[in-house]
Every structure is written in structure tokens, then in C-alpha cells.
Write a protein that holds these residues in place. Structure first.
Motif, PDB file in Angstrom:
ATOM      1  N   ALA A 299      41.431  43.843 -12.021  1.00 32.94           N
ATOM      2  CA  ALA A 299      41.026  42.452 -12.282  1.00 32.94           C
ATOM      3  C   ALA A 299      42.163  41.488 -11.984  1.00 32.94           C
ATOM      4  O   ALA A 299      41.961  40.433 -11.365  1.00 32.94           O
ATOM      5  N   GLN A 300      43.376  41.854 -12.399  1.00 35.22           N
ATOM      6  CA  GLN A 300      44.521  40.984 -12.163  1.00 35.22           C
ATOM      7  C   GLN A 300      44.846  40.886 -10.669  1.00 35.22           C
ATOM      8  O   GLN A 300      45.187  39.814 -10.171  1.00 35.22           O
ATOM      9  N   ARG A 301      44.702  41.994  -9.970  1.00 35.31           N
ATOM     10  CA  ARG A 301      45.029  41.986  -8.544  1.00 35.31           C
ATOM     11  C   ARG A 301      44.016  41.167  -7.758  1.00 35.31           C
ATOM     12  O   ARG A 301      44.381  40.423  -6.844  1.00 35.31           O
ATOM     13  N   ILE A 302      42.737  41.290  -8.110  1.00 33.34           N
ATOM     14  CA  ILE A 302      41.730  40.474  -7.423  1.00 33.34           C
ATOM     15  C   ILE A 302      41.977  38.998  -7.710  1.00 33.34           C
ATOM     16  O   ILE A 302      41.938  38.161  -6.812  1.00 33.34           O
ATOM     17  N   GLY A 303      42.248  38.685  -8.991  1.00 38.58           N
ATOM     18  CA  GLY A 303      42.505  37.303  -9.365  1.00 38.58           C
ATOM     19  C   GLY A 303      43.692  36.709  -8.638  1.00 38.58           C
ATOM     20  O   GLY A 303      43.710  35.512  -8.326  1.00 38.58           O
ATOM     21  N   ALA A 304      44.695  37.536  -8.344  1.00 41.67           N
ATOM     22  CA  ALA A 304      45.891  37.042  -7.652  1.00 41.67           C
ATOM     23  C   ALA A 304      45.643  36.782  -6.172  1.00 41.67           C
ATOM     24  O   ALA A 304      46.462  36.138  -5.510  1.00 41.67           O
ATOM     25  N   ASN A 305      44.527  37.276  -5.648  1.00 39.86           N
ATOM     26  CA  ASN A 305      44.249  37.136  -4.219  1.00 39.86           C
ATOM     27  C   ASN A 305      43.086  36.208  -3.912  1.00 39.86           C
ATOM     28  O   ASN A 305      42.612  36.167  -2.775  1.00 39.86           O
ATOM     29  N   VAL A 306      42.614  35.494  -4.934  1.00 42.35           N
ATOM     30  CA  VAL A 306      41.574  34.486  -4.705  1.00 42.35           C
ATOM     31  C   VAL A 306      42.062  33.145  -5.217  1.00 42.35           C
ATOM     32  O   VAL A 306      43.068  33.058  -5.925  1.00 42.35           O
ATOM     33  N   ARG A 307      41.343  32.105  -4.891  1.00 37.85           N
ATOM     34  CA  ARG A 307      41.746  30.761  -5.317  1.00 37.85           C
ATOM     35  C   ARG A 307      41.388  30.522  -6.771  1.00 37.85           C
ATOM     36  O   ARG A 307      40.491  31.162  -7.326  1.00 37.85           O
ATOM     37  N   SER A 308      42.077  29.572  -7.387  1.00 41.63           N
ATOM     38  CA  SER A 308      41.849  29.298  -8.801  1.00 41.63           C
ATOM     39  C   SER A 308      40.444  28.765  -9.059  1.00 41.63           C
ATOM     40  O   SER A 308      39.880  28.979 -10.131  1.00 41.63           O
ATOM     41  N   GLU A 309      39.843  28.083  -8.079  1.00 38.86           N
ATOM     42  CA  GLU A 309      38.501  27.540  -8.290  1.00 38.86           C
ATOM     43  C   GLU A 309      37.406  28.593  -8.083  1.00 38.86           C
ATOM     44  O   GLU A 309      36.238  28.355  -8.387  1.00 38.86           O
ATOM     45  N   ASP A 310      37.759  29.760  -7.546  1.00 37.75           N
ATOM     46  CA  ASP A 310      36.788  30.839  -7.397  1.00 37.75           C
ATOM     47  C   ASP A 310      36.578  31.528  -8.740  1.00 37.75           C
ATOM     48  O   ASP A 310      37.453  31.512  -9.613  1.00 37.75           O
ATOM     49  N   THR A 311      35.425  32.166  -8.902  1.00 37.15           N
ATOM     50  CA  THR A 311      35.104  32.886 -10.137  1.00 37.15           C
ATOM     51  C   THR A 311      35.047  34.369  -9.841  1.00 37.15           C
ATOM     52  O   THR A 311      34.290  34.813  -8.970  1.00 37.15           O
ATOM     53  N   ILE A 312      35.856  35.148 -10.568  1.00 35.93           N
ATOM     54  CA  ILE A 312      35.787  36.596 -10.487  1.00 35.93           C
ATOM     55  C   ILE A 312      35.267  37.100 -11.827  1.00 35.93           C
ATOM     56  O   ILE A 312      35.810  36.767 -12.881  1.00 35.93           O
ATOM     57  N   ALA A 313      34.181  37.855 -11.797  1.00 33.26           N
ATOM     58  CA  ALA A 313      33.527  38.318 -13.021  1.00 33.26           C
ATOM     59  C   ALA A 313      33.395  39.835 -12.997  1.00 33.26           C
ATOM     60  O   ALA A 313      33.323  40.456 -11.925  1.00 33.26           O
ATOM     61  N   ARG A 314      33.376  40.413 -14.204  1.00 33.61           N
ATOM     62  CA  ARG A 314      33.121  41.857 -14.319  1.00 33.61           C
ATOM     63  C   ARG A 314      31.690  42.054 -14.811  1.00 33.61           C
ATOM     64  O   ARG A 314      31.304  41.524 -15.850  1.00 33.61           O
ATOM     65  N   MET A 315      30.928  42.834 -14.045  1.00 31.28           N
ATOM     66  CA  MET A 315      29.528  43.047 -14.377  1.00 31.28           C
ATOM     67  C   MET A 315      29.335  44.234 -15.299  1.00 31.28           C
ATOM     68  O   MET A 315      28.252  44.467 -15.823  1.00 31.28           O
ATOM     69  N   GLY A 316      30.369  45.009 -15.519  1.00 33.74           N
ATOM     70  CA  GLY A 316      30.271  46.220 -16.316  1.00 33.74           C
ATOM     71  C   GLY A 316      30.728  47.412 -15.497  1.00 33.74           C
ATOM     72  O   GLY A 316      30.604  47.427 -14.271  1.00 33.74           O
ATOM     73  N   GLY A 317      31.250  48.438 -16.179  1.00 32.60           N
ATOM     74  CA  GLY A 317      31.732  49.610 -15.457  1.00 32.60           C
ATOM     75  C   GLY A 317      32.835  49.236 -14.488  1.00 32.60           C
ATOM     76  O   GLY A 317      33.810  48.567 -14.848  1.00 32.60           O
ATOM     77  N   ASP A 318      32.678  49.656 -13.235  1.00 28.29           N
ATOM     78  CA  ASP A 318      33.684  49.348 -12.208  1.00 28.29           C
ATOM     79  C   ASP A 318      33.139  48.371 -11.181  1.00 28.29           C
ATOM     80  O   ASP A 318      33.526  48.397 -10.020  1.00 28.29           O
ATOM     81  N   GLU A 319      32.236  47.478 -11.629  1.00 28.50           N
ATOM     82  CA  GLU A 319      31.627  46.501 -10.732  1.00 28.50           C
ATOM     83  C   GLU A 319      32.152  45.100 -11.021  1.00 28.50           C
ATOM     84  O   GLU A 319      32.192  44.669 -12.175  1.00 28.50           O
ATOM     85  N   PHE A 320      32.541  44.406  -9.962  1.00 22.91           N
ATOM     86  CA  PHE A 320      33.041  43.037 -10.056  1.00 22.91           C
ATOM     87  C   PHE A 320      32.259  42.163  -9.081  1.00 22.91           C
ATOM     88  O   PHE A 320      31.749  42.651  -8.068  1.00 22.91           O
ATOM     89  N   VAL A 321      32.179  40.883  -9.401  1.00 22.53           N
ATOM     90  CA  VAL A 321      31.516  39.926  -8.516  1.00 22.53           C
ATOM     91  C   VAL A 321      32.440  38.735  -8.315  1.00 22.53           C
ATOM     92  O   VAL A 321      33.021  38.221  -9.276  1.00 22.53           O
ATOM     93  N   LEU A 322      32.565  38.307  -7.071  1.00 25.51           N
ATOM     94  CA  LEU A 322      33.402  37.156  -6.729  1.00 25.51           C
ATOM     95  C   LEU A 322      32.518  36.037  -6.206  1.00 25.51           C
ATOM     96  O   LEU A 322      31.740  36.246  -5.264  1.00 25.51           O
ATOM     97  N   LEU A 323      32.612  34.876  -6.821  1.00 26.75           N
ATOM     98  CA  LEU A 323      31.909  33.670  -6.368  1.00 26.75           C
ATOM     99  C   LEU A 323      32.948  32.770  -5.715  1.00 26.75           C
ATOM    100  O   LEU A 323      33.868  32.293  -6.386  1.00 26.75           O
TER     101      LEU A 323
END
Length: 694
Positions: free
Chosen positions: A325-349
Motif C-alpha cells: 500500500a505504501q509503495r503504490i501510494g508513493a508512485n501515484v499522485r496525491s489527488e489519486d485514490t488508492i483503495a484496498r478492496m479486501g485480501g490482496d486486491e487494490f483499486v486505483l482511481l
């Protein structure tokens, strides 16, 4: 004129009562301004009585302290009237300081009215003596007493208004202000008393039928102090209750805020959860429609996470998810949304202008996740598969976009993983089919749709049969017989492989028990263990219970573990395999040669059998490299005193070659294909085991 005198003790008491009354007034002003609704009216009424009684008592005690060389008394009705004037003046003052604002004009008018009330109270009280002839007043002192009353009232109103709010220093400031106000009130009273003149021969008309001053002083002092004390005690207790209520309200607000946060965020990674993501996608759709722009929704699923979770435990898995989660967050813009859907699934808006921008961002995330993770002293490597849905174009609502991005992600996994894939309409059909298959698989055990087929294992080159391998099949009510390669990956992904594996183990033990009872005492039953089942905490207990349930000797059961599963965490595998070996169960290393094995660990594994992967056997007679590998595996197994089994034998040439190399056992369609228990027994009874792939 009569010469007058004062009782010093009563004068002192009057001053103390004035100070206490002033403090009560200041405290009541604070309570009224902070009390909600009807409570403010009750505080106004109670405060007016307490404050008015206090001011009137100070005045009356001061009069009782006054003495003339004639008997004195006080008319009850006029005395009561002066008390009512004091209470009314106090009510007006408290009402005034309870307003939200106190401008200068209102303060001036209030001072005039309250000062007039105090003057009226004082001189009405003087009139209660009913002197004959009447009391004469020195004009200058009379006017001075009125001025003092007005000024003191204005000062009291200003002080009370500014000290009504609760603060750390409010009580010391109120005490100091009460002393000042007390002296002002006493100063007005005794100035008014000094203005009074009693001609010689004057008579007090209330001396005979009025209230006697002898015991009245004590009663007034006691009653007044009691009233003021009760008012202050009630105020203090209410303030404490209000303070505790306020603290409770603050705690409740903080708890509500935390609950709201938890309801909208993932507890582990602190990322937005599905609920918050759906809201933000809806907002992004509205913004895109309003401003005619685009955005991408990327559905990400980690490749290899379940393997890490199974091998090292959920604690390590959780730590890895936090790092991801931290690594994905560090590679996207602050205005983007990174969410965890459960388990090992993430969604990036992410707001993007073109699909090419979404591809660039997906490449960046893929590269970031590919880098090794350092978690609890371990180096872990995973990847991710990304499905991308664009708005507008790939869905009109957030539900459609999520579904389509998920479909694209599954397609990315089918392409080999660690890739991204844009959504195409044709993907939905495949995803819906997979989802339906998973739903059916959840019910397959309950509906007894799973069956076992058994492939015989022969002593090289032509027998006899020394055992069988149990192979699970799914007899679907509408799809027919479904091969393992279609449903086993789904079972592993969803975790259903554990209950399925337990059923396979139980059914295989039941069947071998039946065969042994029928006279096949030398047969063994081989059962494959998936990676998830192998690392499951209940494996040892499940095996033990299955053997006990059918009264089987442990050596008749062979558990096949793939080389990659055994070598994933060699130390942990050693512990598990050693427990199975100590129980008496035979261990077979399946698909040997396809993974990377350390010979140091291999020789420590308590295995009794090596199984050569069918990939090497397929081209054995035409590929010299495969022949060399198989020769080396056979030589290694013989050195380690392991039984060598070759699977996938389909031709006589393969059989003969493997026999010459020294393989102990053979398995494949040439010798016997997988079949039901009844068909196998029938074939053996006819001494005609099928030797083709039909």
C-alpha cells in the motif's frame, strides 16, 4: 438630630454578605449564558432569588447594624416590598448579561435601571421604619448614593458579562471582582445611611407592631448564607456535571469520528475501503461529466501473495500488504485514490487525459511492485496484475467500472500475470463464467459432485500394480466432467482447495482401506497436496484422523508434494514433512526437476520417493537434454536411496528407456489411464489394464 451608631460585627457581616452575593451573581451569570433552552430560565429565576436575597440581606443587615437612642422596628409589608424590588432588579441584571451582546447603549440603560432598583430597594427598606416625623436626607449624600448605585450597577454588569465564560482563570477573577463589587454595594448603602437624619423627638412607628430587630439579624444572616451557599453549591455541582457531560460529548464525538474513519478506511493499510472508493468514483463521474474530462479505474491483484501468506503466515502477509500500500501510494499522485478492496486486491482511481497516460501509470506501478520487499528480515518478491477501465467508455456507473476493471484484471492474469490489460467487452463473458464456476464449486462438496479417479502405478517395466494415485474430478450436473486444470486454480485462489483436499484425503483413505480388506495389502495410495493445503495448520491432524478413521497403517499412504512447494520455505517444509514421516506416512517429491532445489536441503528431506515430471518424459527419446536430466535425476535418487517414479509414460520406447535408466516405478496412459475404482478392479480382474489414452 439623634446621634446614630453601628454594630461593628454586623457591619462586617454585611460586607461579607455583599461580597458573597456579588460572587453568586457573577457565577449565576455564567450559568445562564451557558445553559441550553429551558434550563436558562430556571437558572435565571433561581439566580435572581439568590442574588436579590443576598443584596437585600446586605442592606437589611446594614440597617440592623444601625442604632438610635430610641426603639426601632421594621414594617413587614414594606420590608417584603424592598426584598421583591431587590429580586426584580437582580432578575433584570442577570437577563441583561445573559444576552449574546452588551453594547454601550444597553450597558448604560441597564446601569440606570439596575441602579434605580437598588436605590429603590434601599430607601424602601428605610421607609419600613415608619419614622415620625419622616427621615430627612442630606441632598448631596443622597445624590452621591444614587450615583454610586448606578456606577456600581454598570461596573457589575460589565464585569458579569465579561466573566461569564468558563476559563482556567475565571474563578480567581470572579472572586476579585466580587470583592470590588461588594465594597461598591456596601459603599452605596452606608452612603445612603449617612444621608439620613433623624430629628430629636422622632418615633419609630414600626417599633411596637413591626418585626423585632433583636433576633431578626441572626435569622437573616443564617437564611441568607444558606440561600447563597445552596445556590453556589448547586452551581458548582451543575458545572461539574456539565464539564463531565462536555468531556463525554467530546469523547463521543471523537469516537464517532473514529468510527466514521474506520467505516470508510481499511483497518490494516489505512487506505480507503470499498465504501469510500465507490463514493469517490461517483464524484469522479459527476466531475468528468461536468468538465468533460476522463479518468481510469485500475483493479490490481497481487501475484504470489497467497503463496507468501501460506508459507510465512498471516502476520507476514499483513506486513507485506502494508508495504505494498505504501509503495503504490508513493508512485501515484496525491489527488489519486488508492483503495484496498479486501485480501490482496487494490483499486486505483486516477485522473488521466488519455489511455496512454493510464498505461504509463500502470507500468510505473508494475515496476514498483516487482522490486523485492524487505519484511521482518525476509526478502519477498511478488508482482501484480492490473485491469484498466476508462471513463467514459467502459461503464456509466461505478459498479460497471469496477466490474469491468476486475474482468480486465482476470484477463491480465490469464496472459501470464505481471501485466496490465485494458477492458474489452468480450472479457465480461469469461469473467461471468469464472464467477459462476466458483459459485458452483462452493456447492460441489455438499452436492457430492466431486469424484476420485485412480491411475495405477506399476513396477517397471510391466507390473505388477503396486499402488494408485488419487486424482480428483468434478462431475458437474450441466457441464459434465470438468478437468482439474479448470477448477483447481479457482479452488486455490478462493481457498476452497483446503476442504476439497481434506475430502480427497478422506475418500482416498476409505478406498484404499476397502481394497486392502479385499486382499490388496501391498497397494499404496498416493494423494497430492496443494501448496495451500501443505502449509495449513490442520494438515497433520487431518492426516492422522483420516488414517485412524479407516484403521490404516500409515505406510500405505503416500503424500505427494511438489518440489517448488517443498523448497519454498525449506525449514518450515522440513518440520512438516518430518512430522508426517515420524507418523509413518511416505513422502514423494512430485514434479522433480522443474524447480530449483538445494541438494543440501534435498538430502535432509525425509522423502522416500522422487517423481520425474512428465515434461521430461514427453520428449525423452528425441531430446538428448531431457534424457540427460532424467539420467541425472535417477542417479541422484539412487544415491539418496529414493524410489524413482516416472509419470507420463505414453509409449513403449519411453517405458523401455526409463527401465534401462533404473526407474523403479512407471505411471502413464501406456500402462493405465485414470479410472473409477470399479473400472480399475474390473480391468485388473480381466488382467487387461487399459494401455491407451481413451
Amino acid at each position: 438630630m439623634f446621634a446614630s451608631s453601628y454594630n461593628s460585627l454586623l457591619v462586617l457581616f454585611s460586607l461579607l454578605v455583599a461580597i458573597l452575593a456579588a460572587y453568586t451573581a457573577l457565577d449565576m451569570a455564567g450559568r445562564i449564558s451557558s445553559a441550553p433552552g429551558r434550563a436558562a430560565h430556571w437558572w435565571l429565576a433561581g439566580g435572581a432569588v439568590a442574588m436579590g436575597t443576598g443584596i437585600w440581606s446586605m442592606h437589611f443587615i446594614g440597617m440592623l447594624a444601625f442604632s438610635l437612642p430610641i426603639p426601632l422596628g421594621y414594617d413587614p409589608a414594606i420590608t417584603a416590598l424592598s426584598l421583591l424590588i431587590a429580586i426584580a432588579s437582580s432578575a433584570f441584571a442577570l437577563w441583561l448579561v445573559g444576552r449574546n451582546e452588551l453594547p454601550s447603549s444597553r450597558l448604560f440603560c441597564g446601569a440606570l435601571l439596575m441602579g434605580a432598583g437598588i436605590v429603590a430597594m434601599h430607601y424602601t427598606g428605610m421607609a419600613a421604619m415608619r419614622m415620625a416625623p419622616g427621615i430627612r436626607y442630606i441632598p448631596s449624600l443622597f445624590i452621591l448614593s444614587v450615583v454610586i448605585a448606578i456606577v456600581a450597577s454598570g461596573a457589575a454588569l460589565w464585569i458579569a458579562f465579561n466573566l461569564r465564560r468558563v476559563s482556567p482563570l475565571v474563578r480567581p477573577l470572579r472572586a476579585a471582582a466580587a470583592v470590588v463589587m461588594g465594597f461598591a454595594i456596601v459603599g452605596m448603602h452606608y452612603t445612603g445611611m449617612a444621608a439620613a437624619q433623624f430629628p430629636l423627638g422622632s418615633v419609630c412607628g414600626a417599633a411596637r407592631d413591626g418585626v423585632n430587630a433583636g433576633w431578626l439579624a441572626l435569622v437573616i444572616i443564617v437564611v441568607t448564607l444558606a440561600v447563597l451557599a445552596i445556590a453556589l453549591i448547586v452551581s458548582v455541582l451543575d458545572l461539574r456535571l456539565e464539564s463531565r457531560t462536555s468531556m463525554l460529548a467530546i469523547s463521543l464525538a471523537e469516537a464517532n469520528q473514529e468510527l466514521t474513519y474506520l467505516a470508510l478506511h481499511d483497518n490494516l493499510t489505512k487506505l480507503p475501503n470499498r465504501l469510500l472508493l465507490e463514493d469517490r468514483v461517483d464524484r469522479a463521474i459527476q466531475s468528468a461529466n461536468r468538465e468533460n474530462n476522463r479518468f481510469a479505474l485500475m483493479f490490481m491483484d497481487l501475484d504470489g501473495f497467497k503463496t507468501v501468506n501460506d508459507a510465512y503466515g498471516h502476520h507476514i502477509g499483513d506486513l507485506l500488504l502494508v508495504e505494498v500500500a505504501q509503495r503504490i501510494g508513493a508512485n501515484v499522485r496525491s489527488e489519486d485514490t488508492i483503495a484496498r478492496m479486501g485480501g490482496d486486491e487494490f483499486v486505483l482511481l486516477a485522473g488521466v487525459a488519455e489511455p496512454a497516460d493510464a498505461a504509463t501509470l500502470a507500468d510505473k506501478v508494475l515496476t514498483a511492485i516487482q522490486e523485492p520487499f524487505q519484511v521482518a528480515g525476509r526478502e519477498l518478491r511478488i508482482s501484480t496484475s492490473i485491469g484498466i477501465a476508462m471513463y467514459p467508455g467502459d461503464g456509466d456507473h461505478q459498479g460497471d467500472l469496477l466490474t469491468n476493471a476486475d474482468a480486465a484484471m482476470y484477463h491480465a492474469k490469464s496472459l501470464g500475470r505481471n501485466v496490465y490489460c485494458f477492458f474489452e467487452a468480450s472479457m465480461n463473458a469469461h469473467v461471468h463464467e469464472q464467477l459462476q464456476l466458483v459459485q458452483d464449486l462452493r456447492s460441489a462438496l455438499v452436492r457430492h459432485e466431486l469424484i476420485l479417479q485412480y491411475q495405477p502405478k506399476f513396477t517397471a517395466p510391466n507390473g505388477p500394480v503396486i499402488g494408485v494415485e488419487a486424482l480428483v474430478r468434478w462431475s458437474h450436473p450441466t457441464r459434465g466432467l470438468i478437468a482439474p486444470d479448470r477448477f483447481i486454480p479457482l479452488a486455490e485462489k478462493t481457498g476452497l482447495i483446503v476442504p476439497i483436499g481434506e475430502w480427497v484425503l478422506d475418500e482416498a483413505c476409505r478406498q484404499i482401506s476397502e481394497w486392502r480388506t479385499a486382499g490388496h495389502w501391498d497397494w499404496t495410495m498416493a494423494v497430492n497436496l496443494s501448496a495451500l493445503q501443505f502449509s495449513h495448520a490442520s494438515l497433520i491432524q487431518t492426516v492422522r484422523e483420516a488414517l485412524e478413521r479407516y484403521s490404516l497403517e500409515p505406510h500405505c499412504l503416500t503424500l505427494e508434494v511438489t518440489e517448488s512447494t517443498a523448497m519454498r520455505d525449506a525449514d518450515a517444509s522440513l518440520r512438516i514433512l518430518q512430522q508426517l514421516h515420524d507418523m509413518g506416512v511416505r513422502i514423494s517429491i512430485d514434479d522433480f526437476g522443474t524447480g530449483y532445489s538445494s541438494l543440501l536441503y534435498l538430502k535432509r528431506l525425509p522423502a522416500s520417493e522422487l517423481k520425474i515430471d512428465r515434461g521430461f518424459v514427453r520428449d525423452l527419446t528425441s531430446d538428448t537434454e531431457d534424457a540427460a536430466i532424467v539420467s541425472a535425476i535417477v542417479a541422484l535418487g539412487q544415491t539418496l536411496n529414493l524410489n524413482i517414479v516416472a509419470e507420463g509414460v505414453e509409449t513403449a520406447a519411453q517405458r523401455d528407456f526409463l527401465t534401462r535408466l533404473g526407474c523403479d516405478s512407471l505411471q502413464g496412459f501406456l500402462l493405465g489411464c485414470p479410472m473409477s475404482a470399479d473400472d480399475l478392479m474390473e480391468a485388473l480382474s480381466q488382467d487387461n489394464v487399459p494401455n491407451d489414452a481413451t
